[in-house]
Design an enzyme around this catalytic site. Structure first.
Site, short mmCIF file in Angstrom:
data_model
loop_
_atom_site.label_atom_id
_atom_site.label_comp_id
_atom_site.label_asym_id
_atom_site.label_seq_id
_atom_site.Cartn_x
_atom_site.Cartn_y
_atom_site.Cartn_z
CE1 TYR A 181 -5.39 11.80 6.63
CE2 TYR A 181 -5.54 11.85 4.25
CZ TYR A 181 -5.45 12.52 5.45
OH TYR A 181 -5.42 13.89 5.46
CD GLU A 182 -8.92 4.64 0.46
OE1 GLU A 182 -10.14 4.61 0.69
OE2 GLU A 182 -8.44 4.73 -0.67
CB SER A 183 -2.92 4.16 3.72
OG SER A 183 -2.91 5.30 4.58
#
Lengths: 259, 281
Positions: free
Chosen positions: A50-52
């Site tokens: 996930y881009e986090s």
């Protein structure tokens, strides 16, 4: 066969497109559900990112946002956001980028920025987030969305992320070396780009779906491949996995609120 | 050198009208208490930078603090659109705002360039993307070695950055852990850095050597505000208040409801309320 909804069919069909060896950049919503069903059924070793900054995450429930704490707690490692975009995405380490769309055209170009003109939008949508670079840096792109004439349109209002542009070799002409959109999974059908024109073409329809259903919910003139197949119905394992995941998610997110 | 002070004093001393300011946090550790203090102090004409402007920028825009917003994803994470920001863009309420829109990759690179003291960030991005045509700050450069055309954007150099973190020690070193987002870069890119923390501890002697620690001499001010990220979360302290994010969708849908809510929950309270907001979570 257990009865199922078109949305369940979409999520399960999308999950089948992922394999154990994939390193997948996951968008929130339908892509997240599909990726986690894949992980909980046929692809237990898939790497979900996930881009986090969470790499190799295995959440028990679907996250409400891309940065929920459980993504970090269950991840192999968590990196900073600049590192995520530089080393991992731009570095070419992601095999599949999984995107949703507010508007989509027949060449897999996506708009999540505005409806109407950019300077005077009718609806200001959230914008691209990571998508402009996901669309060009991942080795290939899967897109998932429910069919509707307002979503699948002849011309998108804004090029948030580039698919096949005008079709043909448009990506190569821009110096983009990745494949771009290779699969569109809707609630009615599976679509793949034509090898030459790159226009999305229906290759498989879900059980009970007719060509009229597909055309009536699509804003462009639909092309069907020679010998359109029928998508296998969800298995009991796939359906119970998805429903259990959604029930756990509902319980986790519907909970108490602070004062 | 980090100065321990009240949040009220830290905001008053470091945030001025017309400043370019980043309140960073990537879903995790969003500095809600600091943003609310800025709203109470009535700062004006701010240029707000944030990768993911969510509830706090919706609130600041709705209260008329913002002149410009530089961003890459303006949504209520997992819920939907930002209704106050939309109202400002679509209807100029309560005032018109300018938007400067980027992708996440561009924003992350721009913070990193700011932290590195560079004038611009260079990366492989925006290929075929429409933002190039509407944002004049997106340009390209040619690699002098390979001839590859790459995207370039100006570095972010905020006047002041605000972040929320788990801990500070007595010296003023700051620990951030979990989803660390872009906070280290946002803080090092800024002229002044204000940090709110859950806890102040004696020292960091028993910590793992590679944790993200910002030395005290990179921090301007530290304020102790337990619960200061609510309804965002602080890893190791309290979870994300998802119900509050869902509720914001309703509150922000109506101008009057928004105004009433802001008075009761922001203007008429002080930073101490944040501790009680996370008690039941």
């Amino acid at each position: 066969m257990m009865p199922f909804t078109p949305t369940e069919m979409m999520t399960i069909a999308a999950s089948r497109a992922l394999s154990n060896d994939d390193v997948c950049f996951v968008g929130i919503g339908a892509p997240s559900a599909a990726c986690n069903v894949a992980r909980l059924t046929h692809a237990p070793d898939i790497t979900l990112i996930y881009e986090s900054g969470t790499i190799g995450t295995a959440p028990e429930v679907l996250p409400l946002s891309i940065g929920d704490g459980e993504l970090c707690e269950t991840a192999v490692t968590t990196v900073s956001v600049p590192e995520m975009f530089r080393y991992w995405l731009q570095g070419g380490r992601i095999s599949v980028g999984f995107l949703g769309a507010a508007q989509l055209d027949r060449f897999g170009n996506i708009n999540t920025t505005v409806i109407g003109p950019y300077d005077k939008p009718k609806v200001r949508l959230p914008g691209g987030g990571g998508a402009p670079e996901i669309a060009t840096s991942c080795k290939e792109i899967f897109i998932t969305m429910k069919q509707a004439t307002r979503g699948m349109v002849e011309t998108i209002d804004f090029f948030t992320s580039f698919g096949h542009g005008e079709g043909g070799d448009h990506r190569q002409r821009l110096g983009i070396t990745t494949k771009g959109p290779t699969l569109l999974i809707t609630d009615l059908a599976l679509w793949r780009p034509d090898p030459q024109t790159k226009e999305f073409t229906v290759v498989s329809m879900h059980p009970g779906v007719t060509r009229e259903n597909v055309q009536d919910t699509c804003g462009w003139k639909v092309r069907f491949a020679d010998g359109v197949e029928e998508t296998p119905a969800p298995t009991e394992l796939e359906l119970t996995t998805l429903r259990d995941l959604q029930a756990r998610t509902q319980r986790a997110h519907g909970g108490k609120k602070g004062n | 050198m980090a100065k321990f002070q009240s949040l009220k004093d830290a905001v008053a001393e470091n945030l001025r009208d017309g400043d370019t300011v980043a309140f960073e946090g990537f879903t995790h550790l969003i500095p809600h208490a600091a943003a609310h203090e800025a709203i109470r102090q009535g700062r004006r004409d701010l240029t707000l930078i944030r990768m993911t402007p969510d509830i706090i920028y919706d609130q600041m825009i709705g209260m008329g603090l913002a002149k410009t917003v530089i961003f890459s994803y303006a949504g209520n994470p997992g819920v939907g659109l930002l209704r106050r920001m939309r109202d400002a863009i679509e209807n100029e309420w309560p005032r018109a705002i300018e938007t400067v829109e980027h992708s996440h990759a561009a924003m992350a690179n721009a913070y990193e360039a700011g932290a590195a003291g560079l004038p611009c960030a260079v990366f492989r991005g925006y290929r075929g993307a429409g933002l190039k045509d509407v944002n004049p700050a997106i340009k390209s450069v040619t690699c002098p070695f390979t001839g590859e055309e790459l995207a370039a954007v100006p570095a972010h150099r905020p006047d002041v950055s605000f972040i929320h973190a788990q801990k500070a020690n007595r010296r003023g070193d700051v620990l951030v852990e979990g989803i660390v987002g872009v906070q280290k870069e946002a803080l090092l890119a800024a002229k002044r850095a204000v940090v709110t923390v859950e806890e102040i501890v004696e020292d960091f002697d028993d910590l793992h050597p590679n944790l993200c620690v910002l030395p005290h001499w990179t921090v301007t001010a530290i304020a102790h505000v337990p619960g200061g990220a609510h309804p965002s979360y602080t890893h190791g302290y309290y979870p994300r208040d998802n119900a509050a994010y869902l509720e914001w969708d309703k509150i922000s849908a109506d101008r009057d409801l928004f105004t009433t809510w802001m008075k009761a929950n922001v203007l008429d309270v002080s930073p101490e309320v944040f501790a009680s907001r996370v008690e039941a979570l």
